[in-house]
Design an enzyme around this catalytic site. Structure first.
Site, PDB file in Angstrom:
ATOM      1  N   CYS A 128       0.850  -1.196   0.000  1.00 37.39           N
ATOM      2  CA  CYS A 128       0.000   0.000   0.000  1.00 37.39           C
ATOM      3  C   CYS A 128       0.883   1.242   0.000  1.00 37.39           C
ATOM      4  O   CYS A 128       1.559   1.524   0.990  1.00 37.39           O
ATOM      5  CB  CYS A 128      -0.895  -0.040   1.236  1.00 37.39           C
ATOM      6  SG  CYS A 128      -1.757   1.494   1.557  1.00 37.39           S
ATOM      7  N   CYS A 168       0.032   3.935   2.564  1.00 35.82           N
ATOM      8  CA  CYS A 168       0.363   3.590   3.948  1.00 35.82           C
ATOM      9  C   CYS A 168       1.868   3.665   4.180  1.00 35.82           C
ATOM     10  O   CYS A 168       2.322   4.189   5.189  1.00 35.82           O
ATOM     11  CB  CYS A 168      -0.063   2.158   4.288  1.00 35.82           C
ATOM     12  SG  CYS A 168      -1.659   1.697   3.659  1.00 35.82           S
ATOM     13  N   ASP A 169       2.655   3.125   3.275  1.00 33.40           N
ATOM     14  CA  ASP A 169       4.085   2.922   3.532  1.00 33.40           C
ATOM     15  C   ASP A 169       5.007   3.775   2.671  1.00 33.40           C
ATOM     16  O   ASP A 169       6.231   3.727   2.842  1.00 33.40           O
ATOM     17  CB  ASP A 169       4.448   1.440   3.303  1.00 33.40           C
ATOM     18  CG  ASP A 169       3.683   0.531   4.249  1.00 33.40           C
ATOM     19  OD1 ASP A 169       3.321   0.998   5.340  1.00 33.40           O
ATOM     20  OD2 ASP A 169       3.440  -0.628   3.890  1.00 33.40           O
TER      21      ASP A 169
END
Ligand code: NAP
Length: 305
Positions: A133, A136-137
């Site tokens: 993701c 997210c990261d």
């Protein structure tokens, strides 16, 4: 054991829309959610195709607002992981990490999770070079070289997102044309994303973290190596149905078989959102399913009386 008229599994756009409609019908309703509201949507930084938000909307924020709106009409949220279900029992039972709950009708809105490549070392390197993701990261790879694997909308959106943070972004796709919407093609070029066509990732190179990947051109058979700090895997999703598969009919890919009424093969059990067999999996179609599932759950409850 707490009893609800309608229990909803999964707190994404399908789940909370179902909760909104069910609670507004006056039904005792709860959503069972293991993390936070929003589901997959919560990991999307900007959603540009949900109507009503011309500037786009943050997926996490939209999830929280959907929860608040359902709560306003009395829908509860049970923060727990579902560990088992008895969907044909009367009443239906959900076993969770917070104990058992019963319900007259159940709406399954568990969505789907990212598919893995299945390469040796993939799980071990998760969080140390392998990610699923970008929203997210992505920040962990600021200024670094990354590759994204996949040719769908998720892969392309991830590549575009990462191009704003990383020094270099490669997009690796197994064919010679993208599955992603045409609107993105020019954007990739403008963002300087380098596309490696007709290629698959065959191995992961590592020391303590990922250091690179091995590639194979599927047309010529030529093998190559690509040094990179991160590999974002975006090769589609797998429906989260393992807990229900033996009880509710699924298709070959594991999606719960249901038409637009969201009725599954089990009376009183409905499937809404990405987990259902359908052509287009989007936030808006998930929300639409939520409304539909609650409507048909209401009809089911009225007929039972
Ligand atoms: P997807 O559309 O199914 O695309 C998956 C991609 O991964 C395809 O390009 C596929 O290649 C490739 N792939 C599959 N298995 C692979 C493997 N084992 N190794 C290498 N490549 C593999 O999945 P998605 O991109 O996650 O999107 C899911 C749904 O969400 C779609 O309906 C999509 O339109 C929607 N979505 C929409 C938006 C948006 O509209 N803003 C954003 C994200 C997602 P092939 O092309 O060769 O099959």
């Amino acid at each position: 054991m707490a009893h609800y008229e309608i229990l909803i599994v999964g707190g994404g756009p399908a789940g909370y829309t179902a909760a909104l409609y069910a609670a507004r019908s006056g039904r005792r309703t709860a959503v069972v959610e293991k993390l936070s509201p929003g589901g997959q949507m919560a990991t999307t930084s900007t959603i540009d195709n949900y109507p009503g938000f011309p500037e786009g909307v943050d997926g996490f924020e939209l999830g929280e607002k959907m929860e608040q709106q359902a709560r306003k009409y009395g829908a509860e949220t049970i923060y727990a992981e579902v560990t088992g279900a008895e969907l044909t029992a009367v009443p239906k039972v959900l076993h969770t990490s917070e104990g058992d709950f019963t319900a007259d009708a159940v709406i399954l809105a568990t969505g789907a999770y990212p598919r893995e490549l299945g390469l040796p070392g993939e799980s071990e390197l998760r969080g140390r070079g392998i990610a699923y993701c970008a929203a997210c990261d992505g920040m962990m790879y600021r200024g670094k070289v990354v590759a994204v694997n996949g040719g769908g909308n998720t892969a392309v959106e991830d590549a575009l997102y990462l191009s704003k943070l990383c020094s270099k972004v490669y997009l690796i796709h197994r064919r010679d044309s993208l599955r992603a919407s045409a609107v993105y093609h020019k954007a990739l070029e403008e963002a300087g994303v380098e596309i490696i066509w007709n290629s698959r990732v065959t191995a992961l190179r590592k020391e303590k973290r990922l250091t690179g990947i091995e590639l194979e051109n599927v047309v010529t058979g030529e093998k190559s190596e690509l040094a990179c700090d991160g590999l974002f895997v975006a090769v589609g999703r797998v429906p989260d149905t393992a807990l229900f598969a033996g009880q509710v009919e699924t298709d070959q890919a594991g999606y719960l078989v249901a038409d637009e009424s969201c009725r599954t093969s089990v009376p009183g059990v409905f499937a809404a959102g990405d987990v259902r067999t359908k052509a287009l999996r989007q936030v808006i179609t998930a929300a639409a399913d939520g409304a539909s599932a609650a409507h048909w759950a209401e009809e089911y409850l009225l007929k039972r009386v």
